[in-house]
Design an enzyme around this catalytic site. Structure first.
Site, mmCIF file in Angstrom:
data_model
loop_
_atom_site.group_PDB
_atom_site.id
_atom_site.type_symbol
_atom_site.label_atom_id
_atom_site.label_comp_id
_atom_site.label_asym_id
_atom_site.label_seq_id
_atom_site.Cartn_x
_atom_site.Cartn_y
_atom_site.Cartn_z
ATOM 1 N N ASP A 288 105.968 -93.449 57.637
ATOM 2 C CA ASP A 288 105.872 -92.770 56.336
ATOM 3 C C ASP A 288 104.701 -91.805 56.279
ATOM 4 O O ASP A 288 103.764 -91.891 57.070
ATOM 5 C CB ASP A 288 105.711 -93.824 55.228
ATOM 6 C CG ASP A 288 104.463 -94.662 55.434
ATOM 7 O OD1 ASP A 288 104.197 -95.054 56.596
ATOM 8 O OD2 ASP A 288 103.744 -94.921 54.464
ATOM 9 N N GLU A 289 104.782 -90.895 55.322
ATOM 10 C CA GLU A 289 103.661 -90.037 54.916
ATOM 11 C C GLU A 289 102.892 -89.409 56.068
ATOM 12 O O GLU A 289 101.671 -89.506 56.138
ATOM 13 C CB GLU A 289 102.665 -90.848 54.066
ATOM 14 C CG GLU A 289 103.240 -91.349 52.772
ATOM 15 C CD GLU A 289 102.210 -92.070 51.910
ATOM 16 O OE1 GLU A 289 102.115 -91.741 50.735
ATOM 17 O OE2 GLU A 289 101.511 -92.975 52.430
ATOM 18 N N VAL A 290 103.601 -88.746 56.975
ATOM 19 C CA VAL A 290 102.881 -88.087 58.059
ATOM 20 C C VAL A 290 102.375 -86.731 57.554
ATOM 21 O O VAL A 290 103.153 -85.904 57.091
ATOM 22 C CB VAL A 290 103.791 -87.903 59.292
ATOM 23 C CG1 VAL A 290 103.000 -87.297 60.438
ATOM 24 C CG2 VAL A 290 104.401 -89.239 59.694
#
Ligand SMILES: *[C@@H]1O[C@H](CO)[C@@H](O)[C@H](O)[C@H]1NC(C)=O
Ligand SMILES: *[C@@H]1O[C@H](CO)[C@@H](O)[C@H](O)[C@H]1NC(C)=O
Ligand SMILES: *[C@@H]1O[C@H](CO)[C@@H](O)[C@H](O)[C@H]1NC(C)=O
Ligand SMILES: *[C@@H]1O[C@H](CO)[C@@H](O)[C@H](O)[C@H]1NC(C)=O
Ligand SMILES: *[C@@H]1O[C@H](CO)[C@@H](O)[C@H](O)[C@H]1NC(C)=O
Length: 493
Positions: A288-290
Site C-alpha cells: 500500500d501507499e507507495v
C-alpha cells in the site's frame, strides 16, 4: 454425582440460558423452553469432560487448556465451600472441530449466572451456532509503537472472548523494525526503537503463535513492502532507494529499490525465514501507499524506467517489484494477502490471493464489487479503522456496516471471506490499547459472526454493555459505552 460432561462432536451447543442472558456475539439460534429449569453449577463438583464417543479425548492440549481457562474464568469468585445439589444431567456441547468447541466454551462461560445467594447456575436452553464469515480479524501495529508481549497476549484472550480468529500482526513499518530476524539480525539491531527492550525475539514470536493457536486464532504476519520500509534501511544497506535533490543524493531514503538484483536476493532470504517462522498459509505482503517522489528523483531509476519502457508510469515500476515478490513468496509455498492497491494497479496475482480493502476516501463497496468481480477473495477493513475515534458511541457505525452490501452476484458475495478491525499505532501504545479496542472491536466481531439480520442497535447496546461488564470482571480494562455502572468495575484496582 455425575460429572457435567461437555462432549465435543458436532456443530451444536446444548447448554442453558433464560431469555435474559446476553451473549456477545449473538448466536445463530438460541431457544429456551417456556419454563426453563435452572441448572446449578457448584464449583466444587463441576467439571468439563470429554463425552464417550468423542473423536478427541484427554491429551488434546487445545481443549484441556481451554477447560482450565474457562473453569477459572467462570468461577473466578467462587468460595471454596460452595456445595449444593447438582443436576445429574450433563450439559452437552457438540462441535465438528476443536476450534468450534472453543467457541462453544466461550458461549457457555457467558451463560453462567449467579443467583441471589451467590450460587452459580445456568438456565436451560439450546444454542446452535456457527460463524457467518470465516475470517474475523484484528490488526495490531507494533511498529509505530512497540507493544509488549503481555499486551499482545491479553489482546488474544479478548479476541477469543469475541470469537475473533485471525491476528493480523503488522509487525514492522517505517518507524521501527522490532522483529528479530535470524537471517538479518542488523534489521532490528539498527531498526528497532531499542534493540534490547523493544524487539520480538524468536521465542516471543513462538509464544504469540502458540498462545493464539490454543485460543483458535491464526497469526498472519505482515511485512509491508516496497513502501513503509524506512526502518529497514539502516540494517540493510543498499536496499532502499536513495532520494536525490537535483543532481545530488539528498541523504534521505524512499521505498525499496526495485531495480537491483540484490534487492530480490534479500527479499528471498527474508521471506524464506518468515515462511518458516509463521506457520499460517498466508503472509500479508502489504503493497500500500507507495510514494513515488523518491523514485522519480533517482537517476538510476529514471534510466531503468526508460529501459523497461514504463514511460512515466510509476505504478508499472511498483508492479514490477510486487510481481517478483509475489513469485518469490509463491515459490516458498505460501499464499498471500495484499492491500487493495496491488489489485488496483493491475498486478497479476495468484487466483487464491486475498485482496484487503482499506481505503475509505473511495467507496469501499465499489471496490468490494470490483475485487470480487475479478474473481478474487475480498477482506474488508475500510469502515473498521478503530484507531480513529470520535465523541459518542462510534461503535455503532462499525456495527451498522454490512459487508455484502455492494452490487454483485451471489457468487461475488461468496468471495467475501470476512473482515478485520484495524488498530493502527500512531496514537496508540500499551497505555490506551485495551480501552480503545474493547468493546469497540466487539461491534466488528458480532458483524462478522452473527446472522446479517442481527442489527438492532438497542438490543446490541444492552448486550454489548453487559459484555463489557463481563470483560471488566475478567480483568480487561474495556471502556464504557455510555453512562451506567458494572458490578465488578473496580476489579483491576
Ligand atoms: C437433590 O436433587 C435430587 C433430585 O433432583 C432431590 O431428590 C434431592 O432432594 C435434592 N437434595 C437436596 C439436598 O436438595
Ligand atoms: C435465567 O432466567 C431467569 C428467568 O427468565 C432470568 O431472570 C435470569 O436472568 C436468567 N439467568 C441467566 C444467567 O441468564
Ligand atoms: C539481474 O538478473 C537478471 C535476470 O536474472 C539478469 O539478466 C541480469 O543480468 C542481472 N543483472 C545484474 C546486474 O546482475
Ligand atoms: C471499479 O471499477 C470501475 C470500472 O473499471 C472503475 O471505474 C471504478 O473506479 C472502480 N472503483 C474503485 C473504487 O476502484
Ligand atoms: C439468518 O436469519 C434469517 C432470518 O431469520 C434466516 O432466514 C436465515 O436462514 C439465517 N441465516 C443463517 C445462515 O442461518
Amino acid at each position: 454425582m455425575a460429572p457435567v460432561a461437555m462432549a465435543v462432536r458436532a456443530l451444536l451447543l446444548l447448554a442453558a440460558v433464560g431469555p435474559a442472558a446476553a451473549l456477545w456475539p449473538q448466536p445463530q439460534l438460541q431457544r429456551s423452553p417456556p419454563a426453563a429449569a435452572r441448572c446449578p453449577l457448584p464449583p466444587a463438583r463441576f467439571r468439563f469432560a470429554h463425552a464417550a464417543g468423542s473423536a478427541v479425548g484427554p491429551g488434546c492440549a487445545v481443549l484441556d487448556e481451554a477447560f482450565q481457562r474457562y473453569r477459572a474464568l467462570i468461577f473466578a469468585a467462587a468460595r471454596p465451600a460452595d456445595k449444593l445439589n447438582i443436576s445429574r444431567d450433563p450439559l452437552l456441547l457438540y462441535a465438528d472441530t476443536v476450534w468450534g468447541a472453543l467457541r462453544g466454551l466461550e458461549t457457555f462461560s457467558q451463560l453462567v449466572g449467579r443467583d441471589e445467594n451467590g450460587m452459580y447456575y445456568v438456565n436451560e436452553t439450546e444454542i446452535v451456532d456457527f460463524p457467518r464469515f470465516p475470517h474475523r480479524g484484528l490488526l495490531l501495529d507494533t511498529s509505530r509503537h512497540y507493544l509488549p508481549l503481555k499486551a499482545i497476549l491479553e489482546t488474544l484472550d479478548v479476541m477469543a472472548y469475541n470469537k475473533l480468529n485471525v491476528f493480523h500482526w503488522h509487525i514492522v513499518d517505517d518507524p521501527s523494525f522490532p522483529y528479530e530476524s535470524f537471517t538479518f539480525p542488523e534489521l532490528s539491531r539498527q531498526g528497532a526503537f531499542n534493540p534490547m527492550t523493544h524487539v520480538y525475539t524468536a521465542s516471543d514470536v513462538q509464544t504469540v503463535i502458540e498462545y493464539a493457536r490454543l485460543r483458535g486464532i491464526r497469526v498472519i504476519a505482515e511485512f509491508d513492502t516496497p513502501g513503509h520500509t524506512l526502518s529497514w534501511g539502516p540494517g540493510a544497506p543498499g536496499l532502499l532507494t536513495l532520494c536525490y535533490l537535483g543532481k545530488d543524493p539528498s541523504g534521505t531514503y524512499g521505498p525499496i529499490n526495485p531495480i537491483f538484483n540484490t534487492t530480490y536476493q534479500f527479499v528471498t532470504s527474508l521471506f524464506q525465514e518468515i515462511s518458516s517462522v509463521f506457520p499460517d498459509y498466508f503472509i500479508h505482503l502489504g503493497g500500500d501507499e507507495v510514494d513515488f517522489t523518491c523514485w522519480k528523483s533517482n537517476p538510476e531509476i529514471l534510466a531503468f524506467m526508460k529501459k523497461m519502457g514504463f514511460g512515466e508510469d510509476y505504478t508499472k515500476l511498483e508492479s514490477f517489484y510486487i510481481q517478483r515478490l509475489l513469485d518469490i513468496v509463491s515459490s516458498l509455498g505460501k499464499g498471500y494477502m495484499v492491500w487493495q492497491e496491488v489489485f488496483d494497479n493491475g498486478v497479476k496475482v495468484k487466483p487464491d490471493t486475498i485482496i484487503h480493502v482499506w481505503k475509505n476516501n473511495v467507496p469501499y463497496a465499489e471496490e468490494m464489487a470490483n475485487v470480487t468481480k475479478a474473481g478474487y477473495r475480498a477482506l474488508l477493513s475500510a469502515p473498521w479503522y478503530l484507531n480513529r475515534i470520535s465523541y459518542g458511541q462510534d461503535w455503532m457505525a462499525a456495527y451498522q456496516v454490512e459487508p455484502l452490501k455492494f452490487k454483485g452476484s451471489s457468487k461475488q458475495k461468496d468471495l467475501v471471506i470476512g473482515g478485520e478491525a484495524c488498530m493502527w499505532g500512531e496514537y496508540v501504545d500499551v497505555t490506551n490499547l485495551t480501552p480503545r479496542l474493547w468493546p469497540r472491536a466487539g461491534a466488528v466481531a458480532e458483524r462478522l459472526w452473527s446472522n446479517a439480520t442481527v442489527r438492532n442497535l438497542q438490543d446490541a447496546y444492552v448486550r454489548l454493555a453487559d459484555f463489557r461488564c463481563e470483560l471488566l470482571r475478567r480483568g480487561v480494562q474495556a471502556e464504557p459505552l455510555f453512562v451506567g455502572y458494572c458490578d465488578h468495575e473496580f476489579g483491576g484496582f
